[in-house]
Structure formats: C-alpha cells, structure tokens
Design a protein around this motif. Structure first.
Motif, PDB file in Angstrom:
ATOM      1  N   HIS A 123       0.849  -1.203   0.000  1.00 55.24           N
ATOM      2  CA  HIS A 123       0.000   0.000   0.000  1.00 55.24           C
ATOM      3  C   HIS A 123       0.879   1.245   0.000  1.00 55.24           C
ATOM      4  O   HIS A 123       1.944   1.261   0.634  1.00 55.24           O
ATOM      5  N   GLN A 124       0.410   2.273  -0.682  1.00 57.00           N
ATOM      6  CA  GLN A 124       1.118   3.552  -0.708  1.00 57.00           C
ATOM      7  C   GLN A 124       0.095   4.673  -0.522  1.00 57.00           C
ATOM      8  O   GLN A 124      -0.957   4.670  -1.167  1.00 57.00           O
ATOM      9  N   SER A 125       0.402   5.598   0.377  1.00 57.13           N
ATOM     10  CA  SER A 125      -0.453   6.763   0.582  1.00 57.13           C
ATOM     11  C   SER A 125       0.347   7.816   1.329  1.00 57.13           C
ATOM     12  O   SER A 125       1.378   7.512   1.941  1.00 57.13           O
ATOM     13  N   ASP A 126      -0.131   9.037   1.300  1.00 55.68           N
ATOM     14  CA  ASP A 126       0.557  10.111   2.021  1.00 55.68           C
ATOM     15  C   ASP A 126       0.546   9.854   3.521  1.00 55.68           C
ATOM     16  O   ASP A 126       1.536  10.110   4.220  1.00 55.68           O
ATOM     17  N   MET A 127      -0.577   9.367   4.051  1.00 59.60           N
ATOM     18  CA  MET A 127      -0.684   9.096   5.472  1.00 59.60           C
ATOM     19  C   MET A 127       0.283   7.992   5.887  1.00 59.60           C
ATOM     20  O   MET A 127       0.937   8.081   6.937  1.00 59.60           O
ATOM     21  N   LEU A 128       0.379   6.951   5.074  1.00 61.80           N
ATOM     22  CA  LEU A 128       1.278   5.853   5.403  1.00 61.80           C
ATOM     23  C   LEU A 128       2.734   6.297   5.294  1.00 61.80           C
ATOM     24  O   LEU A 128       3.568   5.897   6.112  1.00 61.80           O
ATOM     25  N   GLU A 129       3.036   7.131   4.324  1.00 64.26           N
ATOM     26  CA  GLU A 129       4.399   7.621   4.179  1.00 64.26           C
ATOM     27  C   GLU A 129       4.794   8.467   5.392  1.00 64.26           C
ATOM     28  O   GLU A 129       5.926   8.389   5.878  1.00 64.26           O
ATOM     29  N   GLU A 130       3.862   9.269   5.879  1.00 64.83           N
ATOM     30  CA  GLU A 130       4.132  10.053   7.079  1.00 64.83           C
ATOM     31  C   GLU A 130       4.379   9.134   8.269  1.00 64.83           C
ATOM     32  O   GLU A 130       5.285   9.374   9.086  1.00 64.83           O
ATOM     33  N   LEU A 131       3.581   8.076   8.386  1.00 64.46           N
ATOM     34  CA  LEU A 131       3.751   7.120   9.483  1.00 64.46           C
ATOM     35  C   LEU A 131       5.113   6.447   9.385  1.00 64.46           C
ATOM     36  O   LEU A 131       5.788   6.244  10.406  1.00 64.46           O
ATOM     37  N   ARG A 132       5.524   6.097   8.197  1.00 64.12           N
ATOM     38  CA  ARG A 132       6.832   5.479   8.002  1.00 64.12           C
ATOM     39  C   ARG A 132       7.956   6.408   8.446  1.00 64.12           C
ATOM     40  O   ARG A 132       8.936   5.969   9.061  1.00 64.12           O
ATOM     41  N   ASN A 133       7.821   7.688   8.143  1.00 59.43           N
ATOM     42  CA  ASN A 133       8.832   8.653   8.569  1.00 59.43           C
ATOM     43  C   ASN A 133       8.916   8.728  10.088  1.00 59.43           C
ATOM     44  O   ASN A 133      10.009   8.857  10.657  1.00 59.43           O
ATOM     45  N   HIS A 134       7.768   8.649  10.737  1.00 60.14           N
ATOM     46  CA  HIS A 134       7.758   8.673  12.205  1.00 60.14           C
ATOM     47  C   HIS A 134       8.395   7.406  12.779  1.00 60.14           C
ATOM     48  O   HIS A 134       9.162   7.461  13.746  1.00 60.14           O
ATOM     49  N   VAL A 135       8.088   6.253  12.188  1.00 62.34           N
ATOM     50  CA  VAL A 135       8.644   4.979  12.660  1.00 62.34           C
ATOM     51  C   VAL A 135      10.168   4.992  12.564  1.00 62.34           C
ATOM     52  O   VAL A 135      10.867   4.461  13.440  1.00 62.34           O
ATOM     53  N   ALA A 136      10.692   5.605  11.529  1.00 62.04           N
ATOM     54  CA  ALA A 136      12.147   5.636  11.298  1.00 62.04           C
ATOM     55  C   ALA A 136      12.823   6.833  11.954  1.00 62.04           C
ATOM     56  O   ALA A 136      14.040   6.990  11.849  1.00 62.04           O
ATOM     57  N   GLY A 137      12.049   7.650  12.654  1.00 60.71           N
ATOM     58  CA  GLY A 137      12.586   8.881  13.200  1.00 60.71           C
ATOM     59  C   GLY A 137      13.104   8.750  14.621  1.00 60.71           C
ATOM     60  O   GLY A 137      13.284   7.646  15.145  1.00 60.71           O
ATOM     61  N   PRO A 138      13.337   9.882  15.286  1.00 60.84           N
ATOM     62  CA  PRO A 138      13.810   9.881  16.679  1.00 60.84           C
ATOM     63  C   PRO A 138      12.769   9.274  17.614  1.00 60.84           C
ATOM     64  O   PRO A 138      11.621   9.035  17.223  1.00 60.84           O
ATOM     65  N   LEU A 139      13.164   9.052  18.849  1.00 61.29           N
ATOM     66  CA  LEU A 139      12.317   8.334  19.798  1.00 61.29           C
ATOM     67  C   LEU A 139      10.922   8.930  19.949  1.00 61.29           C
ATOM     68  O   LEU A 139       9.934   8.177  19.905  1.00 61.29           O
ATOM     69  N   PRO A 140      10.760  10.245  20.131  1.00 60.35           N
ATOM     70  CA  PRO A 140       9.394  10.784  20.255  1.00 60.35           C
ATOM     71  C   PRO A 140       8.537  10.498  19.021  1.00 60.35           C
ATOM     72  O   PRO A 140       7.344  10.210  19.141  1.00 60.35           O
ATOM     73  N   SER A 141       9.150  10.557  17.841  1.00 60.42           N
ATOM     74  CA  SER A 141       8.412  10.279  16.608  1.00 60.42           C
ATOM     75  C   SER A 141       7.999   8.817  16.547  1.00 60.42           C
ATOM     76  O   SER A 141       6.866   8.494  16.164  1.00 60.42           O
ATOM     77  N   ARG A 142       8.902   7.912  16.919  1.00 62.18           N
ATOM     78  CA  ARG A 142       8.544   6.495  16.892  1.00 62.18           C
ATOM     79  C   ARG A 142       7.449   6.195  17.910  1.00 62.18           C
ATOM     80  O   ARG A 142       6.548   5.390  17.649  1.00 62.18           O
ATOM     81  N   SER A 143       7.524   6.829  19.079  1.00 60.03           N
ATOM     82  CA  SER A 143       6.487   6.628  20.094  1.00 60.03           C
ATOM     83  C   SER A 143       5.129   7.089  19.574  1.00 60.03           C
ATOM     84  O   SER A 143       4.101   6.433  19.815  1.00 60.03           O
ATOM     85  N   PHE A 144       5.119   8.215  18.865  1.00 61.50           N
ATOM     86  CA  PHE A 144       3.886   8.711  18.251  1.00 61.50           C
ATOM     87  C   PHE A 144       3.350   7.692  17.246  1.00 61.50           C
ATOM     88  O   PHE A 144       2.145   7.394  17.213  1.00 61.50           O
ATOM     89  N   ALA A 145       4.245   7.146  16.423  1.00 55.49           N
ATOM     90  CA  ALA A 145       3.831   6.175  15.413  1.00 55.49           C
ATOM     91  C   ALA A 145       3.276   4.909  16.055  1.00 55.49           C
ATOM     92  O   ALA A 145       2.256   4.365  15.611  1.00 55.49           O
ATOM     93  N   THR A 146       3.941   4.430  17.094  1.00 54.16           N
ATOM     94  CA  THR A 146       3.470   3.227  17.782  1.00 54.16           C
ATOM     95  C   THR A 146       2.077   3.438  18.352  1.00 54.16           C
ATOM     96  O   THR A 146       1.192   2.565  18.238  1.00 54.16           O
ATOM     97  N   SER A 147       1.852   4.589  18.968  1.00 58.22           N
ATOM     98  CA  SER A 147       0.523   4.903  19.497  1.00 58.22           C
ATOM     99  C   SER A 147      -0.514   4.917  18.387  1.00 58.22           C
ATOM    100  O   SER A 147      -1.634   4.396  18.551  1.00 58.22           O
ATOM    101  N   ARG A 148      -0.169   5.506  17.265  1.00 62.11           N
ATOM    102  CA  ARG A 148      -1.088   5.550  16.133  1.00 62.11           C
ATOM    103  C   ARG A 148      -1.412   4.142  15.635  1.00 62.11           C
ATOM    104  O   ARG A 148      -2.572   3.813  15.351  1.00 62.11           O
ATOM    105  N   ILE A 149      -0.389   3.292  15.543  1.00 59.26           N
ATOM    106  CA  ILE A 149      -0.572   1.945  15.011  1.00 59.26           C
ATOM    107  C   ILE A 149      -1.448   1.084  15.916  1.00 59.26           C
ATOM    108  O   ILE A 149      -2.387   0.428  15.460  1.00 59.26           O
ATOM    109  N   ILE A 150      -1.149   1.080  17.215  1.00 64.29           N
ATOM    110  CA  ILE A 150      -1.888   0.188  18.105  1.00 64.29           C
ATOM    111  C   ILE A 150      -3.322   0.670  18.340  1.00 64.29           C
ATOM    112  O   ILE A 150      -4.153  -0.087  18.857  1.00 64.29           O
ATOM    113  N   ASN A 151      -3.608   1.915  17.945  1.00 65.88           N
ATOM    114  CA  ASN A 151      -4.965   2.440  18.096  1.00 65.88           C
ATOM    115  C   ASN A 151      -5.741   2.478  16.790  1.00 65.88           C
ATOM    116  O   ASN A 151      -6.860   3.016  16.745  1.00 65.88           O
ATOM    117  N   LEU A 152      -5.176   1.906  15.725  1.00 65.51           N
ATOM    118  CA  LEU A 152      -5.940   1.761  14.496  1.00 65.51           C
ATOM    119  C   LEU A 152      -7.117   0.835  14.728  1.00 65.51           C
ATOM    120  O   LEU A 152      -7.063  -0.070  15.565  1.00 65.51           O
TER     121      LEU A 152
END
Length: 242
Positions: A123-152
């Motif tokens: 899958h490719q989308s702007d929202m998913l690309e943003e999430l990928r950037n957060h997952v690969a980013g610094p700790l606060p960004s990854r924490s944000f991404a994890t919260s987003r993922i587990i609350n889908l």
C-alpha cells in the motif's frame, strides 16, 4: 540481610523460589520450565513442529554470560538504532550505566515486526508515508507512530484507505504484543528493584541470569499465544487481498 546463591542452585527454580519470598510473588509466578511448556503448547496449536532451521547472525553482538553482568556497558552492543527499545535509546544519552535486559531484546523484536508491517509495499499513501517517517525517526516520533498503530481500528474503512489492508490486519497482533512487552518491562523493573534490595544493593550474576531467562521465555511464550489468538486476522488479509 543478603543471601548467597546456594551451591548448584543457579536455575530457574531458585529464582522462582526467591521471588516467592518477595511481595511480587503473586504477579510473577513463573519459571523457565513453566514458560517453555507454555511456549511448546502454543507452537503445537500453531502447528509448528519441534524441528527448527535458521541462521544465527550478528555474532559480533553476542555476550558472554559469565562476564556480562559485571562488564562495563557503553552501548557498543546496542544494535540497530531504529529497533532498539525506548529505554536503551534513552540510555545512550544518559551519564550512567544501563544493563541491557532481555525485555529490551523483546522490545527490539516488536519494533522489527512493527517496521515490517508499516513498510510492507502493498500500500502507498501520504498518510502511510508520514507514518513510516515517524517509525524511522527519533524516539518521540517512533512513540507517536506506535501509538497511532496500536490504536488503528481493524474495521474502519478510512483507516484501511489511509494505512492499507496489511497494517490494518496486523493491528490486533501489534497491539497485544506491545501491551505484553510494556507489562513485562514494568514487572521486570519491580522484581529487579526488590531483588537488589534483597541482596543489599547488588544482584549476583547467577540470579541475574535466571531472571533474564525467566522473562525471555515468558515474552516469547506471550508472543506465540498472541499469534494463536490473532491468526485469523492475518489470514483475513489473504482472503481480502485476493
């Protein structure tokens, strides 16, 4: 008063008996043997046989049990930055020694799984690309991404449109898996603090090793059970994607 490890008692039974004398005994009633049995039962339900083939990699990252707990820990064996546990990443910037625990390793296992789910190319989308950037980013960004993922929501159409069917089908597993590690980490800290006090400020290496093994098998058994409970979610991806 601190007690010495009895001769020949450097086993999971000793650590279980010792934990049984502490106030946390009701929340930590497990031994390595009990967790191996739970793991074997879960693997049997998943129809995984007793034969295992694989590759052992990253030998340069291996540690020597005999010296690990008394060695200087300077972060040189921390692993891939994006997959390190939160505490391990934080420790790289703190002026104190941090002993990487088995729960840190279990967390790394989770973050590899999370990475694979998010970066799946189906899958490719702007929202998913943003999430990928957060997952690969610094700790606060990854924490944000994890919260987003587990609350889908596994059933919300807009989430499927934004993040793709594969990640949506993985969400139940990732949420339970993450919650399991958070709980295990909290209990590891609690029992380590009690054992440190019990041994007058320093846990001996044999006790530490038994503690590590108890928690590591517990975490792997948790993961196998989570796969068993949520296998239908991943199976639904093949049906819906076909």
């Amino acid at each position: 008063m601190a007690r010495d490890m009895p001769g020949g008692a450097s086993t999971s039974r000793y650590i279980a008996d010792l934990i049984g004398t502490l106030s946390l005994s009701e929340t930590l009633p497990f031994t390595v043997t009990e967790q191996i049995a739970r793991l074997e039962s879960s693997l049997a339900e998943l129809k995984v046989n007793t034969r295992c083939l694989g590759f052992i990699i990253d030998g340069d990252m291996a540690v020597d049990w005999k010296t690990y707990f008394d060695a200087n820990h300077d972060g040189t064996r921390s692993g891939t930055f994006e997959f390190m546990s939160d505490k391990l990443r934080e420790s790289l910037y703190l002026p104190r020694t941090y002993v990487q625990s088995t729960v840190d390793d279990l967390a790394s296992f989770y973050y590899v799984g999370q990475w694979a789910a998010v970066f799946n190319p189906s899958h490719q989308s702007d929202m998913l690309e943003e999430l990928r950037n957060h997952v690969a980013g610094p700790l606060p960004s990854r924490s944000f991404a994890t919260s987003r993922i587990i609350n889908l929501s596994p059933k919300t159409p807009s989430h499927r449109q934004d993040y793709g069917l594969f990640l949506q089908c993985c969400q139940p597993i990732l949420k339970e898996w993450y919650d399991s590690i958070v709980s295990l980490d909290r209990r590891f800290v609690e029992v380590t603090d009690e054992l440190t006090a019990h041994f007058d400020g320093k846990i001996d290496s044999n006790t530490y090793q038994s503690l590590f093994l108890s928690f590591s098998y517990h975490g792997v058994a948790d993961f196998a059970q989570i796969l068993g409970r949520n296998g239908a979610s991943l199976a639904s991806y093949d049906k819906l994607d076909s």
